[in-house]
Design a protein around this motif. Structure first.
Motif, PDB file in Angstrom:
ATOM      1  N   ALA A   9       1.252   6.408   2.506  1.00 19.04           N
ATOM      2  CA  ALA A   9      -0.257   5.737   3.039  1.00 19.04           C
ATOM      3  C   ALA A   9       0.141   5.441   4.718  1.00 19.04           C
ATOM      4  CB  ALA A   9      -0.296   4.240   2.520  1.00 19.04           C
ATOM      5  N   ASP A  33      -5.558  10.856  -5.036  1.00 17.00           N
ATOM      6  CA  ASP A  33      -7.035   9.551  -3.674  1.00 17.00           C
ATOM      7  C   ASP A  33      -6.764   9.548  -1.956  1.00 17.00           C
ATOM      8  OD1 ASP A  33      -7.736   9.448  -6.172  1.00 17.00           O
ATOM      9  OD2 ASP A  33      -7.782   7.033  -6.265  1.00 17.00           O
ATOM     10  N   ARG A  34      -5.894   9.597  -1.369  1.00 15.88           N
ATOM     11  CA  ARG A  34      -5.153   9.239  -0.176  1.00 15.88           C
ATOM     12  C   ARG A  34      -5.146  10.975   0.658  1.00 15.88           C
ATOM     13  NH1 ARG A  34       0.108   7.120  -0.842  1.00 15.88           N
ATOM     14  NH2 ARG A  34       1.402   8.217  -1.125  1.00 15.88           N
ATOM     15  N   ARG A  59       1.007  -1.112   0.617  1.00 21.54           N
ATOM     16  CA  ARG A  59       0.053  -0.411   0.395  1.00 21.54           C
ATOM     17  C   ARG A  59       0.638   1.269   0.368  1.00 21.54           C
ATOM     18  NH1 ARG A  59      -2.561   0.350   4.866  1.00 21.54           N
ATOM     19  NH2 ARG A  59      -3.982   2.444   4.041  1.00 21.54           N
TER      20      ARG A  59
END
Length: 329
Positions: free
Chosen positions: A206, A200-201, A28
């Motif tokens: 992450a 997107d995050r 991730r």
């Protein structure tokens, strides 16, 4: 998977599943580097140290930090610079005015996972400060020996193409690294996926879950020590190491420590695949990362830009792979 402070006795299959979950979680954060992630995980399982050698900006530091987070290990980072002193690595005694005594202040080496960032930017004397720690899991300061944490893992990064202001690692230091990992560039699709994930995050990196702890890593390593390896595969490992000493393009071949590293990594590879026995592909597939950094090519090959990886691949292709009745499940 939850962290177990008093880990139960595990099987190779269970460790393979747990280590696989860690790798999936790592994916991730570190996009498109599955091979590199697996090699570092093999270093974790085999109880060795890892040299990550590649260009800047390819995720070397992110890889080390993400492993520490997901494995639940204490993490320290040293940015190696030309003015760094050995005491900046190991620690130093300082005078305490309140007690009138010298008190030892531990350096960053007293941790579970140490990131030695750009290790080739500091002079040999400071590089050597890591030598005892990496070899013996202890440091000696002012005549007193102090043990390091268990587990203790060094992930060192180095830039292989930038030479100004750098100090090449001596052979004795390179030999302390169980394997060398190359990251490489992402493909266009992987790079696009990385950019999309960042957007997107809405955060630089992450947030990874902790899936293990120090006691789990120690328990995993105990399982690796129970992995069986047949004599014909030991002979195969010896033949690979011996071929590096006889090859006409190699000036200095791999040391016996290289054979030990190759066998231990092959056993770790078996566990990662959920097996308690080694197959020929485990040994063959790890010969380059385990041995390439331990050999020195003849000087005339430097001009021709022949790499040790290329020569090791040639050796792997030339040494007969043994057959075995055991096969991967």
């Amino acid at each position: 998977m939850t962290t177990d402070p008093t880990p139960r006795l595990r099987t190779a299959e269970q460790v393979g599943e747990e280590a696989g979950a860690v790798l999936r979680e790592m994916g991730r954060a570190v996009v498109g580097k599955q091979d590199a992630l697996e090699l570092v995980m093999l270093g974790v399982l085999a109880g060795g140290h890892v040299l990550v050698e590649d260009l800047p900006g390819l995720g070397k530091t992110l890889l080390a930090r993400s492993f520490a987070t997901t494995l639940g290990l204490d993490f320290r980072r040293i940015q190696f610079t030309p003015d760094l002193l050995p005491s900046d690595v190991t620690g130093t005694p300082l005078y305490d005015r309140r007690t009138g005594e010298m008190v030892f202040h531990p350096g960053p080496v007293f941790t579970h996972l140490l990131l030695a960032d750009e290790i080739n930017r500091t002079p040999p004397k400071t590089q050597a400060a890591l030598l005892e720690a990496m070899a013996e899991s202890q440091v000696t300061v002012d005549g007193e020996t102090r043990p390091l944490a268990d587990p203790f893992l060094v992930i060192a990064t180095a830039n292989p193409v930038e030479y100004e202001g750098t100090y090449s690692l001596p052979e004795a230091q390179l030999d302390r690294f169980q394997l060398r990992v190359r990251m490489g560039y992402l493909t266009a699709g992987e790079e696009r996926a990385m950019l999309r994930a960042r957007i997107d995050r809405a955060a630089p990196e992450a947030v990874l879950d902790r899936l293990a702890g120090p006691a789990d890593v120690v328990a995993w390593r105990a399982v690796v020590e129970r992995v069986e390896i047949d004599d014909d595969l030991l002979e195969y490992a010896v033949a690979l190491v011996g071929a590096t000493r006889d090859h006409p393009q190699i000036g200095i071949g791999a040391s016996p420590r290289g054979g030990l590293a190759l066998v231990q990594l092959a056993r770790a590879r078996a566990v990662l695949d959920g097996r308690d026995y080694v197959i020929p592909e485990d040994v063959k597939g790890l010969a380059v990362p385990a041995l390439a950094h331990r050999v020195s090519l003849r000087p005339e090959l430097w001009v021709r830009e022949v790499s040790t990886d290329d020569v090791l691949r040639e050796i792997v292709d030339s040494v007969r792979t043994p057959t075995t009745r055991r096969t991967a499940a």
